[in-house]
Design a protein around this motif. Structure first.
Motif, PDB file in Angstrom:
ATOM      1  N   LEU A  73     -33.979  18.267  -3.622  1.00 17.38           N
ATOM      2  CA  LEU A  73     -34.457  16.677  -3.862  1.00 17.38           C
ATOM      3  C   LEU A  73     -33.266  15.865  -2.990  1.00 17.38           C
ATOM      4  O   LEU A  73     -33.818  15.017  -2.306  1.00 17.38           O
ATOM      5  N   ALA A  74     -31.998  16.165  -3.245  1.00 14.40           N
ATOM      6  CA  ALA A  74     -31.006  15.258  -2.625  1.00 14.40           C
ATOM      7  C   ALA A  74     -31.070  15.302  -1.223  1.00 14.40           C
ATOM      8  O   ALA A  74     -30.916  14.389  -0.552  1.00 14.40           O
ATOM      9  N   TYR A  75     -31.134  16.456  -0.638  1.00 17.54           N
ATOM     10  CA  TYR A  75     -31.410  16.648   0.814  1.00 17.54           C
ATOM     11  C   TYR A  75     -32.598  16.018   1.394  1.00 17.54           C
ATOM     12  O   TYR A  75     -32.672  15.310   2.435  1.00 17.54           O
ATOM     13  N   ALA A  76     -33.768  16.000   0.462  1.00 18.98           N
ATOM     14  CA  ALA A  76     -34.972  15.544   1.035  1.00 18.98           C
ATOM     15  C   ALA A  76     -35.069  13.948   0.829  1.00 18.98           C
ATOM     16  O   ALA A  76     -35.706  13.367   1.889  1.00 18.98           O
ATOM     17  N   VAL A  77     -34.600  13.478   0.040  1.00 23.84           N
ATOM     18  CA  VAL A  77     -34.541  11.927  -0.208  1.00 23.84           C
ATOM     19  C   VAL A  77     -33.660  11.127   0.751  1.00 23.84           C
ATOM     20  O   VAL A  77     -33.809   9.990   1.267  1.00 23.84           O
ATOM     21  N   GLY A  78     -32.625  11.922   1.632  1.00 28.26           N
ATOM     22  CA  GLY A  78     -31.743  11.206   2.587  1.00 28.26           C
ATOM     23  C   GLY A  78     -30.761  10.413   2.082  1.00 28.26           C
ATOM     24  O   GLY A  78     -30.382   9.888   0.722  1.00 28.26           O
ATOM     25  N   LEU A  79     -30.107   9.546   3.100  1.00 29.99           N
ATOM     26  CA  LEU A  79     -28.919   8.832   2.606  1.00 29.99           C
ATOM     27  C   LEU A  79     -29.479   7.450   2.094  1.00 29.99           C
ATOM     28  O   LEU A  79     -28.710   7.062   1.197  1.00 29.99           O
ATOM     29  N   GLN A  80     -30.794   7.180   2.323  1.00 30.52           N
ATOM     30  CA  GLN A  80     -31.309   5.847   1.473  1.00 30.52           C
ATOM     31  C   GLN A  80     -31.816   6.146   0.211  1.00 30.52           C
ATOM     32  O   GLN A  80     -32.094   5.166  -0.342  1.00 30.52           O
ATOM     33  N   GLY A  81     -32.136   7.348  -0.058  1.00 26.17           N
ATOM     34  CA  GLY A  81     -33.015   7.637  -1.433  1.00 26.17           C
ATOM     35  C   GLY A  81     -31.756   8.265  -2.478  1.00 26.17           C
ATOM     36  O   GLY A  81     -30.658   8.173  -2.578  1.00 26.17           O
ATOM     37  N   HIS A  82     -32.494   8.402  -3.605  1.00 23.50           N
ATOM     38  CA  HIS A  82     -31.637   9.004  -4.617  1.00 23.50           C
ATOM     39  C   HIS A  82     -32.293   9.636  -5.610  1.00 23.50           C
ATOM     40  O   HIS A  82     -33.629   9.670  -5.692  1.00 23.50           O
ATOM     41  N   VAL A  83     -31.629  10.563  -6.402  1.00 25.77           N
ATOM     42  CA  VAL A  83     -32.010  11.585  -7.350  1.00 25.77           C
ATOM     43  C   VAL A  83     -31.458  11.247  -8.921  1.00 25.77           C
ATOM     44  O   VAL A  83     -30.080  11.135  -8.711  1.00 25.77           O
ATOM     45  N   THR A  84     -32.184  11.100  -9.724  1.00 24.33           N
ATOM     46  CA  THR A  84     -31.599  11.025 -11.186  1.00 24.33           C
ATOM     47  C   THR A  84     -31.962  12.114 -11.789  1.00 24.33           C
ATOM     48  O   THR A  84     -33.139  12.339 -11.934  1.00 24.33           O
ATOM     49  N   THR A  85     -31.359  12.927 -12.387  1.00 16.38           N
ATOM     50  CA  THR A  85     -31.404  14.220 -12.901  1.00 16.38           C
ATOM     51  C   THR A  85     -30.874  14.195 -14.311  1.00 16.38           C
ATOM     52  O   THR A  85     -29.657  13.784 -14.842  1.00 16.38           O
ATOM     53  N   TYR A  86     -31.676  14.734 -15.444  1.00 14.91           N
ATOM     54  CA  TYR A  86     -31.522  14.852 -16.851  1.00 14.91           C
ATOM     55  C   TYR A  86     -31.205  16.186 -17.354  1.00 14.91           C
ATOM     56  O   TYR A  86     -31.927  17.106 -17.074  1.00 14.91           O
ATOM     57  N   GLU A  87     -30.055  16.596 -18.024  1.00 16.13           N
ATOM     58  CA  GLU A  87     -29.682  17.548 -18.656  1.00 16.13           C
ATOM     59  C   GLU A  87     -29.030  17.616 -19.989  1.00 16.13           C
ATOM     60  O   GLU A  87     -27.912  16.718 -20.166  1.00 16.13           O
ATOM     61  N   MET A  88     -29.326  18.364 -20.874  1.00 14.01           N
ATOM     62  CA  MET A  88     -28.725  18.130 -22.385  1.00 14.01           C
ATOM     63  C   MET A  88     -27.320  18.968 -22.197  1.00 14.01           C
ATOM     64  O   MET A  88     -26.427  18.500 -23.034  1.00 14.01           O
ATOM     65  N   ARG A  89     -27.262  20.054 -21.579  1.00 16.64           N
ATOM     66  CA  ARG A  89     -26.226  20.942 -21.938  1.00 16.64           C
ATOM     67  C   ARG A  89     -25.168  20.451 -20.848  1.00 16.64           C
ATOM     68  O   ARG A  89     -25.145  20.635 -19.638  1.00 16.64           O
ATOM     69  N   PRO A  90     -23.884  20.179 -21.404  1.00 13.89           N
ATOM     70  CA  PRO A  90     -22.767  19.724 -20.730  1.00 13.89           C
ATOM     71  C   PRO A  90     -22.289  20.686 -19.690  1.00 13.89           C
ATOM     72  O   PRO A  90     -21.921  20.279 -18.425  1.00 13.89           O
ATOM     73  N   GLU A  91     -22.368  21.865 -19.958  1.00 18.26           N
ATOM     74  CA  GLU A  91     -21.778  22.867 -18.948  1.00 18.26           C
ATOM     75  C   GLU A  91     -22.714  23.199 -17.746  1.00 18.26           C
ATOM     76  O   GLU A  91     -22.198  23.496 -16.675  1.00 18.26           O
ATOM     77  N   PRO A  96     -37.359  10.744   2.631  1.00 20.58           N
ATOM     78  CA  PRO A  96     -36.451   9.682   2.885  1.00 20.58           C
ATOM     79  C   PRO A  96     -36.624   8.418   2.257  1.00 20.58           C
ATOM     80  O   PRO A  96     -37.885   7.948   2.300  1.00 20.58           O
ATOM     81  N   GLY A  97     -35.609   8.074   1.487  1.00 15.33           N
ATOM     82  CA  GLY A  97     -35.674   6.451   0.498  1.00 15.33           C
ATOM     83  C   GLY A  97     -36.097   6.740  -0.447  1.00 15.33           C
ATOM     84  O   GLY A  97     -36.473   5.753  -1.308  1.00 15.33           O
ATOM     85  N   HIS A  98     -37.063   7.790  -0.871  1.00 11.43           N
ATOM     86  CA  HIS A  98     -37.579   7.866  -2.327  1.00 11.43           C
ATOM     87  C   HIS A  98     -36.555   8.089  -3.684  1.00 11.43           C
ATOM     88  O   HIS A  98     -35.323   8.392  -3.219  1.00 11.43           O
ATOM     89  N   HIS A  99     -36.749   7.629  -4.588  1.00 11.93           N
ATOM     90  CA  HIS A  99     -36.029   7.634  -5.855  1.00 11.93           C
ATOM     91  C   HIS A  99     -36.810   8.871  -6.792  1.00 11.93           C
ATOM     92  O   HIS A  99     -38.016   8.434  -7.036  1.00 11.93           O
ATOM     93  N   VAL A 100     -36.326   9.808  -6.963  1.00 16.11           N
ATOM     94  CA  VAL A 100     -36.893  11.079  -7.624  1.00 16.11           C
ATOM     95  C   VAL A 100     -36.241  11.326  -9.085  1.00 16.11           C
ATOM     96  O   VAL A 100     -34.833  11.280  -9.269  1.00 16.11           O
ATOM     97  N   VAL A 101     -36.889  11.479 -10.195  1.00 14.81           N
ATOM     98  CA  VAL A 101     -36.305  11.776 -11.464  1.00 14.81           C
ATOM     99  C   VAL A 101     -36.539  13.258 -11.634  1.00 14.81           C
ATOM    100  O   VAL A 101     -37.706  13.754 -11.443  1.00 14.81           O
ATOM    101  N   GLU A 102     -35.569  13.847 -11.915  1.00 16.01           N
ATOM    102  CA  GLU A 102     -35.695  15.401 -12.306  1.00 16.01           C
ATOM    103  C   GLU A 102     -35.205  15.662 -13.944  1.00 16.01           C
ATOM    104  O   GLU A 102     -34.090  15.051 -14.457  1.00 16.01           O
ATOM    105  N   ALA A 103     -35.982  16.505 -14.442  1.00 17.35           N
ATOM    106  CA  ALA A 103     -35.776  16.712 -15.933  1.00 17.35           C
ATOM    107  C   ALA A 103     -35.405  18.441 -15.897  1.00 17.35           C
ATOM    108  O   ALA A 103     -36.326  18.925 -15.509  1.00 17.35           O
TER     109      ALA A 103
END
Length: 270
Positions: free
Chosen positions: A118-136, A100-107
């Motif tokens: 990851l979104a479930y694990a970080v909880g309401l106060q955390g955040h996930v930033t995820t990178y993907e090249m394929r728009p679909e 909870p509360g962590h900011h995690v980056v995913e590639a």
């Protein structure tokens, strides 16, 4: 994905488990129906029922009304590519200290199974930033996270990570891409010293390409493992393993970026 309550409510995600453990996952909505090959089940007949209750379709076929686990939701993820299995995801989250509360980056967002966990694990106060090249793939992942009500915890970025990550001093970064060795300098730039790096690769060839780069970029305490999962038939008089098991799905690699010193190799060997 809401707090546990004794009864099913409008808006809850529910799981109907029928004969031979055939199951359906649905979001309960007033006036809606679920159509199955075993008959139609009205959502109105489920709302207000106590979890664990037995319910019936219009054909009289039985189901049990349950709240799905995170593993159930991940396994049911709509996908066009292979997803990470819960057996790997759980170990990754624990090994990387994500909470909870962590900011995690995913590639490598893919269909969003790992993003969901990851979104479930970080909880309401955390955040996930995820990178993907394929728009679909990014659109599919966004739909999957929105269906579970987790989209507000995630920033979806369509970008090529060869240009680096926008975030700095990140504590945890996980990567699920075919050639992680090509992007370790970018990972090093965004992770804080002493942070957590993790990735999954399916073959030993990829491991052999990755390990020298991790060393070169001053990652230490490198660990490699794979998770094997075998279920047993829960029948006392013929207790034995099930006929199938989820064996190798990938090699998990964990490492920590450190501030280099001359004696790091000696230190690691002790």
């Amino acid at each position: 994905m809401s707090e546990y309550q004794r009864k099913a409510n409008h808006g809850d995600i529910a799981q109907l488990v029928g004969l031979s453990h055939k199951n359906f996952i649905l979001r309960l909505q007033n006036g809606e129906v679920l159509q199955t090959h075993r008959g139609i089940v009205s959502h109105d007949d489920l709302i207000g029922k106590q979890w664990g209750s037995q319910v019936y379709s219009h054909l009289g076929n039985p189901f049990y009304l349950l709240q799905p686990t995170l593993g159930d939701l991940i396994t049911a993820t709509r996908r066009t590519t292979q997803i990470l299995y819960p057996k790997d995801i759980g170990f990754i989250i624990v090994s990387m200290g994500i909470g909870p509360g962590h900011h995690v980056v995913e590639a490598g967002t893919g269909s969003g199974a790992m993003t969901t966990a990851l979104a479930y694990a970080v909880g309401l106060q955390g955040h996930v930033t995820t990178y993907e090249m394929r728009p679909e793939m990014l659109n599919l992942a966004r739909k999957n996270l929105t269906h579970l009500g987790l989209q507000d915890r995630v920033t979806f970025k369509q970008a090529d990570i060869k240009d680096g990550f926008d975030e700095q001093n990140i504590i945890s970064l996980f990567m699920d891409i075919p050639t992680p060795e090509n992007f370790i300098p970018q990972v090093r730039d965004t992770l804080t010293p002493g942070g957590f790096f993790g990735c999954i690769v399916p073959t030993t060839n990829q491991l052999m390409n990755l390990l020298p780069v991790l060393r070169h970029e001053d990652f230490a305490f490198i660990e490699i493992c794979e998770i094997l999962l075998r279920y047993y038939k829960p029948v006392p008089k013929r207790l034995r393993p099930t006929d199938r098991m989820v064996a190798h799905t990938g090699f998990l690699v964990f490492a920590r970026p450190i501030i280099p010193s001359e004696d790091i190799e000696k230190f690691e060997k002790k």
